[in-house]
Design an enzyme around this catalytic site. Structure first.
Site, PDB file in Angstrom:
ATOM      1  N   ASN A   1       2.482   1.302   4.007  1.00  0.00           N
ATOM      2  CA  ASN A   1       2.767   0.268   4.867  1.00  0.00           C
ATOM      3  C   ASN A   1       2.615   0.153   6.392  1.00  0.00           C
ATOM      4  O   ASN A   1       3.205  -0.365   7.288  1.00  0.00           O
ATOM      5  CB  ASN A   1       4.088  -0.270   4.542  1.00  0.00           C
ATOM      6  CG  ASN A   1       4.376  -1.772   4.910  1.00  0.00           C
ATOM      7  OD1 ASN A   1       5.535  -2.212   5.317  1.00  0.00           O
ATOM      8  ND2 ASN A   1       3.473  -2.580   4.846  1.00  0.00           N
TER       9      ASN A   1
ATOM     10  N   CYS B   1      -1.133   0.398   7.355  1.00  0.00           N
ATOM     11  CA  CYS B   1      -2.506   0.238   7.566  1.00  0.00           C
ATOM     12  C   CYS B   1      -3.088  -0.923   6.804  1.00  0.00           C
ATOM     13  O   CYS B   1      -3.216  -2.054   7.309  1.00  0.00           O
ATOM     14  CB  CYS B   1      -3.302   1.560   7.193  1.00  0.00           C
ATOM     15  SG  CYS B   1      -3.396   2.616   8.424  1.00  0.00           S
ATOM     16  N   ARG B   2      -3.305  -0.846   5.561  1.00  0.00           N
ATOM     17  CA  ARG B   2      -3.936  -1.784   4.600  1.00  0.00           C
ATOM     18  C   ARG B   2      -2.950  -2.938   4.189  1.00  0.00           C
ATOM     19  O   ARG B   2      -3.421  -4.162   4.491  1.00  0.00           O
ATOM     20  CB  ARG B   2      -4.287  -1.264   3.148  1.00  0.00           C
ATOM     21  CG  ARG B   2      -5.526   0.028   3.581  1.00  0.00           C
ATOM     22  CD  ARG B   2      -5.789   0.626   1.978  1.00  0.00           C
ATOM     23  NE  ARG B   2      -4.316   1.378   1.807  1.00  0.00           N
ATOM     24  CZ  ARG B   2      -4.232   2.132   0.760  1.00  0.00           C
ATOM     25  NH1 ARG B   2      -5.298   1.895  -0.204  1.00  0.00           N
ATOM     26  NH2 ARG B   2      -3.201   2.862   0.626  1.00  0.00           N
ATOM     27  N   SER B   3      -1.645  -2.865   3.933  1.00  0.00           N
ATOM     28  CA  SER B   3      -0.609  -4.130   3.568  1.00  0.00           C
ATOM     29  C   SER B   3      -0.443  -4.804   4.700  1.00  0.00           C
ATOM     30  O   SER B   3      -0.259  -6.129   4.622  1.00  0.00           O
ATOM     31  CB  SER B   3       0.432  -3.572   2.578  1.00  0.00           C
ATOM     32  OG  SER B   3       1.301  -2.413   3.403  1.00  0.00           O
TER      33      SER B   3
ATOM     34  N   ASP C   1      -8.091   3.726   1.841  1.00  0.00           N
ATOM     35  CA  ASP C   1      -7.006   4.028   2.697  1.00  0.00           C
ATOM     36  C   ASP C   1      -7.819   4.603   3.934  1.00  0.00           C
ATOM     37  O   ASP C   1      -8.614   5.607   4.039  1.00  0.00           O
ATOM     38  CB  ASP C   1      -6.262   4.962   2.439  1.00  0.00           C
ATOM     39  CG  ASP C   1      -4.950   5.304   3.213  1.00  0.00           C
ATOM     40  OD1 ASP C   1      -5.111   5.007   4.297  1.00  0.00           O
ATOM     41  OD2 ASP C   1      -4.143   5.672   2.691  1.00  0.00           O
TER      42      ASP C   1
ATOM     43  N   CYS D   1       1.041  -1.421  -0.071  1.00  0.00           N
ATOM     44  CA  CYS D   1      -0.111   0.033  -0.039  1.00  0.00           C
ATOM     45  C   CYS D   1       0.864   1.201   0.057  1.00  0.00           C
ATOM     46  O   CYS D   1       1.972   1.264  -0.413  1.00  0.00           O
ATOM     47  CB  CYS D   1      -0.990   0.028   1.206  1.00  0.00           C
ATOM     48  SG  CYS D   1      -0.359   0.302   2.793  1.00  0.00           S
TER      49      CYS D   1
END
Length: 244
Positions: free
Chosen positions: A85, A87-89, A207, A82
């Site tokens: 690096n 939150c999402r990934s 995000d 993301c």
């Protein structure tokens, strides 16, 4: 927009968010994105010459077979990417790792995550993301790192959380491939995470950084959906993972 610099004179223009007040408001601030991939490294195809060789043709054939076997036994490697690096990934890494362990394939996979920027390098994942994941029984233990050129060699598939992430990854690839030993077709490894969703119609993982708690829950809903299908596809296309 910030201008990010890779090693040398390569430029990568990436959108920059997750800023703190300590950052300069100047829109032309430059950040260095380090690449740990060695310029002197090289990838050599496996080959055996029988002429003046210490090995007989039978021994050489056995060695070649062993190399093929090693390739099939190599863990299947998955990289989630993301922007920062945090939150999402890392959440995707946690969700997929948990799923793989529950199915008993944890020794067959290498799972990691990265960001297209290095602003949060070395930091733990966002505490809100870690808390939301923990409520679902998923632990996030990774620390942020930027994507590097060697990732295109080491990983079998690279999952981008949104379309901008994918564009940034491919732009980095197009610059790095002239400098580092990256296969020309390595860009085919880059996929959108939501392309694996079966229960949700979203095309991107949003995000959640500037949103409320519901944003983190939505991210986890999408990731759980996509990771389930992703694992099924990998197992279907790599029979040796289940057979070994």
């Amino acid at each position: 927009m910030r201008t990010l610099y890779t090693q040398g004179t390569n430029l990568i223009n990436l959108p920059f968010c997750h800023c703190s007040q300590s950052l300069s408001p100047n829109p032309n601030v430059s950040f260095l994105v380090p690449s740990t991939h060695s310029r002197n490294s090289s990838l050599k195809p496996f080959s055996i010459s029988f002429k003046n060789s210490l090995f007989s043709p039978i021994q050489a054939s056995s060695m070649a077979s062993s190399t093929v076997t090693d390739a099939t036994q190599k863990p299947f490697s998955v990289l989630f990417v993301c922007l920062g690096n945090i939150c999402r990934s890392p959440a995707a890494e946690g969700v997929f790792t948990d799923l793989v362990k529950k199915r008993g394939f944890d020794s067959k996979f290498r799972i990691d995550s990265a960001g297209t920027i290095n602003y949060h390098e070395g930091n733990e994942a966002d505490p809100r993301m870690r808390a939301a994941s923990k409520r679902r029984g998923i632990e996030i233990t990774s620390r942020s790192r930027p994507i590097k050129s060697s990732d295109f060699v080491e990983f079998d598939i690279i999952l981008a959380m949104d379309k901008q992430n994918k564009e940034d990854i491919l732009e980095a690839f197009n610059r790095w491939k002239f400098r580092d030993p990256i296969p020309d077709d390595a860009h085919k490894k880059v996929k959108l995470m939501c392309s694996y969703c079966k229960k949700n119609s979203e095309t991107e993982v949003p995000d959640p950084y500037y949103g409320g708690p519901q944003g983190f829950e939505k991210v986890l809903d999408l990731l759980e959906d996509a990771c389930e299908s992703l694992l099924d596809d990998i197992l279907a296309e790599n029979k040796h993972i289940q057979e070994s």
